[in-house]
Design an enzyme around this catalytic site. Sequence first.
Site, short mmCIF file in Angstrom:
data_model
loop_
_atom_site.label_atom_id
_atom_site.label_comp_id
_atom_site.label_asym_id
_atom_site.label_seq_id
_atom_site.Cartn_x
_atom_site.Cartn_y
_atom_site.Cartn_z
NE ARG A 261 -3.51 -2.53 2.51
CZ ARG A 261 -4.50 -2.76 3.31
NH1 ARG A 261 -4.75 -1.77 4.56
NH2 ARG A 261 -5.33 -3.83 3.34
NE ARG A 276 -1.18 5.00 8.98
CZ ARG A 276 -2.35 4.90 9.11
NH1 ARG A 276 -2.95 4.32 8.11
NH2 ARG A 276 -3.17 4.97 10.11
CD GLU A 348 -8.07 -2.17 10.78
OE1 GLU A 348 -7.76 -3.11 10.15
OE2 GLU A 348 -7.85 -1.05 10.24
CB SER A 351 -11.48 -4.30 8.84
OG SER A 351 -11.18 -3.12 9.52
NE ARG A 390 -1.94 -1.98 11.45
CZ ARG A 390 -2.78 -1.19 11.43
NH1 ARG A 390 -4.02 -1.08 11.91
NH2 ARG A 390 -2.33 0.14 10.73
#
Length: 425
Positions: A261, A276, A348, A351, A390
Amino acid sequence: MLDLKFVLENKEFVLQKMTARGVRLDFDEFASLAEKRKGVLKTVEDLRAEKNRASDEIGRMKREGKDVTQLISQMKGVGEEISRLEQELSDLDERLQEILLRLPNIPHKSVPEGKTSADNIEVRSFGDKPRFSFPVLPHWEVGKRLGILDFERAAKIAGSRFVVYRGAGALLERALINFMLDIQTKERGYTEVIPPFIANAESLMGTGNLPKFEKDLFKLRGRRWYLIPTAEVPLTNLYREEILDAAGLPQRFVAYTPCFRSEAGSYGKDIRGLIRQHQFNKVELMTFSLPERSFDELEKMTADAEEVLKRLGLHYRVVILCTADLGFAGAKTYDLEIWLPYQKKYREISSVTNCTDFQARRANIRFRRDPEAKPEFVHTLNGSGVAIGRTVSAILEACQQADGSVIIPEALRPYTDGLDKIRPS
């Protein structure tokens, strides 16, 4: 993608839902384009019918030895008008499609309305926040002191927001991947897939990443190929342009892939550590469901993702996302948020989303209830099961010890060759 007819027939409902999601829709312009398209289409169909009748008449006149020159000349003009109108129809279809492709999914009635992530609602939690008798270090500092995370050399190789895992760090990452895959394949009913890590534009259009979120993607120069931002993309497109048998649904898949990303628009956020990154590993869950069962599947998938964190003994909570925080393709989403002791906040880590028929309509994925039945769109669901980096960050922070070591969760030790603790070298 929303259905054109549904949008036109439910003006107030659609406008209210778009407003709740912070999206502006010029409905009058949209309706005007649709009405114009309807008129052009009718004219084209009438002219085609006229041309077909004339063709039959020309054949009859020729058989009777009559002159057909004038009628052929007239039909040439009709043919030219049909071609012009077909191009106009194509342009109108393209404009309507462009509008529809940029509209998000309709939130489910159970989704709370809200303006920011602060309006998300906690539905449950697991475990307790860890307590420490010593100053807690951030995971990047723990990893650096243990010699298992190397951000400096990663930056030399690729740039910022990359990491090199070394020694026990690489072992921990690999152990988590296998641990998560085993839970989902051996116990929770998922079929493992190793998909391509590159996807074409059609695949990204099907999931909703294109055209709206192209800036978030890494594109291969000179090609219509992109590095996948998540395994959701290849998994969803397994059945693009196919019709499935209802008796075979649900179909559940799990895949480990790296994810890529660009993090466009997030510069300055989480620039340190594993939260991130431009490249990270993730185990993804994917389900193709009958429409009437999809929200039951959402609850199952959420529980499947939670099982990973429960067995690792990590404190987390589950929140339902409000309308403003809902992802583009989602009708309803649960976020699993892990507790990071150094930051003293939840972040988070997964999801889990029911996209209803939104992606299936874009990718044309349908099913039949019986051989004579009209095809219907499936419902697609996806969720992280879970993000590996994470999880590593949560373990390094929540399981750190006063002597600088980190305890490996007991459930993970069969995957680390029995290693129970990472110690400073």
